[in-house]
Design a protein around this motif. Sequence first.
Motif, mmCIF file in Angstrom:
data_model
loop_
_atom_site.group_PDB
_atom_site.id
_atom_site.type_symbol
_atom_site.label_atom_id
_atom_site.label_comp_id
_atom_site.label_asym_id
_atom_site.label_seq_id
_atom_site.Cartn_x
_atom_site.Cartn_y
_atom_site.Cartn_z
ATOM 1 N N ARG A 1 -5.448 -3.571 1.921
ATOM 2 C CA ARG A 1 -5.547 -2.276 2.593
ATOM 3 C C ARG A 1 -7.005 -1.860 2.734
ATOM 4 N NH1 ARG A 1 -6.200 2.547 0.170
ATOM 5 N NH2 ARG A 1 -5.709 4.450 1.330
ATOM 6 N N LEU B 1 -4.550 3.981 8.358
ATOM 7 C CA LEU B 1 -4.584 3.018 7.250
ATOM 8 C C LEU B 1 -4.768 3.708 5.897
ATOM 9 C CD1 LEU B 1 -6.714 0.192 8.903
ATOM 10 C CD2 LEU B 1 -4.354 -0.032 8.090
ATOM 11 N N GLU C 1 -4.167 -8.411 7.860
ATOM 12 C CA GLU C 1 -2.975 -7.814 8.485
ATOM 13 C C GLU C 1 -1.790 -8.753 8.410
ATOM 14 O OE1 GLU C 1 -0.103 -7.318 11.707
ATOM 15 O OE2 GLU C 1 -1.667 -8.850 11.672
#
Length: 408
Positions: free
Chosen positions: A82, A192, A131
């Motif tokens: 992340r 995000l 991702e």
Amino acid sequence: MKDSTVEPAPAPLSRNRSYATLWSGQFLSELGNEINFIAIPLLILAMSGSALEAGLASSVVAAGHMIANLPAGVIADRWDRRRTLLICQTGRALAMASVAAAVWLDAYSFPHILLVALLDGLLGAAFEPAEQAALPQVVPASQLSRAVAANTARPFIATLVGPALAGFLFALQRAIPFVVDAVMLAFSSVALLFLRLPARPAPAGEERGPGGDLVAGLRWVLGRRVIRTTLLWMLLSNLVFTALIIIVLATSHEDQVGAGVIGLSMACMGAGGLLGAALADRLHAALPAPVVIVGFSWVTAALTALMAVVPSGLPLGLLLGCAAFFVPLANTTILTYQITVTPDALRGRLTGITGLCGGGAAALGPLLGGALVTAGTGGILACAAALTLVATATTLSPTLRRFPTARP
């Protein structure tokens, strides 16, 4: 007494906020790539008129992307994914904002543009492994192939929208494409912040440095015969297909096909890919993997051979669209298997290695196509012959002929 408790079905992907965040983040990243692919050369040409500088900037983006692929895979496996995603999007947003500010303030500098181009390539490449490695963390195994199929639509949408949007915005004001890109990436960065990924166990092999991690990843990927063979298949297929696109464009231009018709022909390719992405999950569920891989090879070879005998312009575009229709299905079949069999601790490196192969094909394919352009129709026939060889080798390969079918 037998337990009759039924595990509830997972929520549909459309209501999976974590998946939506990953999907939209990568889409905005790819859309930004397409906008910058047009806007950066347009800005350089408007400011200096140097085609050499414009070409150099585009090459720097591609070089940065290729250089970053393998290290980005290591980062995705060793660092917080992340945080990696957030740093990449925020960094790109700041870089694009700096270009917009330079244009607004009449402070254009070619070295500045080159630095931004390099950062854009590096950070864009680093986003993808993180991702894709995070995808199985937010999507249930039963929905993985559906998520992969939905992901295959992103590059086709970006290709359809990005260049036209860049040209339109640049015509309004030179800074606007970079403002829009920066705002999109900033929006993705904010989203995000709310992404939640399950905790991962500490990676083994802490004594290894980044170089050791990279070697370990290469050894694992190349030691799997199915993955190794598939990477070679993808490299050769993409190499010929990207060369074919350049040849089709050049042939249409030499035959004095109008720019509008050429653009429509390329739009057909994007439309075919989008339609294929919409049906990829259903076809993946219905067809065995070997049928998809072997069939894709022969269908693209046959369609390419047909391109050699049809008129330039829209007929070529329609055939390209037919070929593009099968690309999402092939990608869904291969990526679903790769993600399923690859341990979480190695998924980033797998994506980095796959991206390196794809980037190599994307870089060398246009050069190959340009070398064949002088052959005219013979260039298309050469691509058809090359794809026929790939299809023959695919059919004869025990590994590809028995490719495992990954099912939920």
